[in-house]
Scaffold this motif. Sequence first.
Motif, mmCIF file in Angstrom:
data_model
loop_
_atom_site.group_PDB
_atom_site.id
_atom_site.type_symbol
_atom_site.label_atom_id
_atom_site.label_comp_id
_atom_site.label_asym_id
_atom_site.label_seq_id
_atom_site.Cartn_x
_atom_site.Cartn_y
_atom_site.Cartn_z
ATOM 1 N N GLY A 1 51.676 1.054 1.947
ATOM 2 C CA GLY A 1 51.426 0.223 3.154
ATOM 3 C C GLY A 1 52.308 0.416 3.975
ATOM 4 N N VAL A 2 53.624 0.908 3.732
ATOM 5 C CA VAL A 2 54.490 1.242 4.739
ATOM 6 C C VAL A 2 54.273 2.442 5.476
ATOM 7 N N ALA B 1 47.396 9.965 0.782
ATOM 8 C CA ALA B 1 46.192 9.684 1.177
ATOM 9 C C ALA B 1 45.996 8.754 2.168
ATOM 10 N N ALA B 2 46.900 7.484 2.198
ATOM 11 C CA ALA B 2 47.052 6.625 3.039
ATOM 12 C C ALA B 2 47.241 6.971 4.561
ATOM 13 N N GLY B 3 48.046 8.159 4.688
ATOM 14 C CA GLY B 3 48.686 8.510 5.928
ATOM 15 C C GLY B 3 47.332 9.599 6.382
ATOM 16 N N LEU B 4 46.608 10.316 5.832
ATOM 17 C CA LEU B 4 45.584 10.827 6.195
ATOM 18 C C LEU B 4 44.406 10.057 6.592
ATOM 19 N N THR B 5 44.324 8.877 5.996
ATOM 20 C CA THR B 5 43.485 7.867 6.558
ATOM 21 C C THR B 5 43.653 7.276 7.960
ATOM 22 N N LEU C 1 41.872 7.988 11.364
ATOM 23 C CA LEU C 1 41.075 6.760 12.221
ATOM 24 C C LEU C 1 41.643 6.521 13.595
ATOM 25 N N ILE C 2 42.989 6.688 13.470
ATOM 26 C CA ILE C 2 43.720 6.465 14.843
ATOM 27 C C ILE C 2 44.386 7.574 15.496
ATOM 28 N N GLY C 3 44.508 8.689 14.748
ATOM 29 C CA GLY C 3 45.225 9.929 15.212
ATOM 30 C C GLY C 3 46.757 10.018 15.006
ATOM 31 N N ASP C 4 47.020 11.163 15.378
ATOM 32 C CA ASP C 4 48.602 11.543 15.291
ATOM 33 C C ASP C 4 49.341 10.781 16.392
ATOM 34 N N TYR C 5 50.648 10.072 15.905
ATOM 35 C CA TYR C 5 51.073 9.391 16.878
ATOM 36 C C TYR C 5 52.382 8.795 16.278
ATOM 37 N N LEU D 1 43.530 5.896 0.011
ATOM 38 C CA LEU D 1 42.510 5.931 1.232
ATOM 39 C C LEU D 1 42.220 4.330 1.653
ATOM 40 N N ALA D 2 41.905 3.578 0.460
ATOM 41 C CA ALA D 2 41.613 2.037 0.983
ATOM 42 C C ALA D 2 42.904 1.565 1.694
ATOM 43 N N VAL D 3 44.133 1.786 1.301
ATOM 44 C CA VAL D 3 45.337 0.813 1.856
ATOM 45 C C VAL D 3 45.407 1.563 3.165
ATOM 46 N N GLY D 4 45.235 2.754 3.361
ATOM 47 C CA GLY D 4 45.266 3.178 4.790
ATOM 48 C C GLY D 4 44.203 2.771 5.627
ATOM 49 N N ALA D 5 43.045 2.714 5.226
ATOM 50 C CA ALA D 5 42.012 1.899 6.073
ATOM 51 C C ALA D 5 42.358 0.532 6.350
ATOM 52 N N VAL D 6 42.606 -0.104 5.362
ATOM 53 C CA VAL D 6 43.182 -1.768 5.560
ATOM 54 C C VAL D 6 44.338 -1.940 6.493
ATOM 55 N N ALA D 7 45.296 -0.992 6.496
ATOM 56 C CA ALA D 7 46.415 -1.142 7.432
ATOM 57 C C ALA D 7 45.963 -0.933 8.638
#
Length: 442
Positions: free
Chosen positions: A171-172, A208-212, A216-220, A36-42
Motif C-alpha cells: 500500500g505504501v 507487483a503493486a509498484g508495477l501496477t 496505470l499512471i507511469g513513472d513519476y 497487483l490488486a493493491v496497486g490498482a486500488v491505490a
Amino acid sequence: MERPENFDRYLAHFRVRSRLARKKLYRRSLFIVGGLAVGAVAVLMAWLADHAQDIFAAGLRTAPYLALAATPLGFALATLLARHVFPNSQGSGIPQTIAALQIENQASRAPLVSLRVAFGKIVVMTLGLLFGASTGREGPTVQVGAAIMFAMGRTAPYRQSGFLLAGAAAGVAAAFNTPLAGIVFGIEEMSRSFEQRTSGLIIGAVIAAGLTSLALIGDYSYFGSTAERLPLSSDWFGVLVCAMVGGLSGGLFIRLVASFAKGLPGRAGAAIARWPILFAMLCGLGVALCGLNGDASVFGTGYAQARAVVHASGDIDYWFAPLKFVATTLSAISGIPGGVFSPSLAIGAGEGSALSLIFPHLALGALALVGMVAYLTGVTQAPITAFVIVSEMTDDHAMIIPLMLAAVVARAASRLLSREGLYHALSHGFLASARAEPAKMA
C-alpha cells in the motif's frame, strides 16, 4: 516384478515434496496477485482523492465561505458512517493494521481488516476530502492493502501475518510510488522486526503493486525530481534546528491525538463520548476557520503546497505550517477516516520554509526536505522510513546524509514528548477492543 528396495519410501517422500512445492507456488501466486490488486486500488484511491479535492476547491472559488457550513456537515456525516456503518474505518488505518498483526485469532483479527472496512475506508476517506478535511489517502491505502491481502490469504492454510504485512507495505509503495520505502515501512514500522520467511514475499508484493502503479499512471516522483545540495558547513546548524522543531511538533501531535483517542478526563471527555457527532462538527468548523485564514491552502492533503515549497515555485506562507498543524490535529481527533502522511509532509515542508527567515543562506528546497523528514519522523518515530520515503519521492540522493541526521535528531526530540510513535500509540485501543469483545465479522 519386485519393486526396488526403499521404492515406496522414496515415492512417499517425492509426493510430500511435490505437495509442499505446490503449496509454496500457490502462496507466492497469492502474494503477487494481491500486490497487483493493491496497486490498482491505490491508483483508484489517488484518483478519488484528487478529484474530491478539486471539487471542494471549485466550490470555494464559487462561494469562499462554503466551508463554514459544508465542512462541519461533512465531518458529521463521515463520523456517523465510520462509527455506525463502517466501524474500524476511522483514522489512518495503520493502527488497525498494526493491531491486526498482533492478534493471532482470525475471528478477532478480521473486523480490523475486512473487505467491508476497506470499502468503507475508501468511501468515507473520499467524503472527508470532498468536504475539506486535512487528511491524506496514503495511510488508508495501508489498511486497504492489508485487507485485500488478508482476504486472499484466507484461502491458504498459512499464517496470515505475512499477508497483512505485505499488503501494508504494498500500500505504501503504490501510494507514493516508492517501492524501497514500502519495504522499509513494512519492516520498521509495521513489524518492528525482519522476518526472513516473509521478507521475500513482501518484496514480491511490493514489486507487483509498484508495477501496477507504473503501468496505470507511469513513472513519476511523488514530489518531482530535485537537485538540492547541502555541503558540509556551519549551515548544518540549520538542519539541527529544523530537525528539533519537526521532532518536537511531531511529538506534540502524538500527545494530542493519543490523548483524545484514549478519552479526555473529566467533563470534557464525557461530553465528547456522549456527543461524538457534535464534536466532529466542531472539529470541522475549526478546520474550516483554519482553511479560510490560510487562503484555502490548508484544506486537503497538502500535497500541492508541499511540492511548491520543495521546488520554491510559490510565495512562502509563514502561517501555513501552524494552520495546517491545527487543521490536521482537528481532523485526526474528529474520528473521520483519513491519514496523516501527506499532511505531515506538508507541515514539515511548511516548517522548513518558515525557518528560512532564520537561515536565509540555506536553500529553501533543502530546508523543506529536512523539515518533511523531521516532522514525519516526529509523528511516526520511524526514522529510516521517513528519510527513505522523502529521498525516494524526490529522487534526490545527494541529500541522504542530512536527511538521515534530521531523522535521528527528530526521533530523539519526539521521544521527549511521547515514548511511542503515533500509529503504535493508537493501535493499543484497537488491540484491546478486539481482544475484549467477541469478534463480529464485518
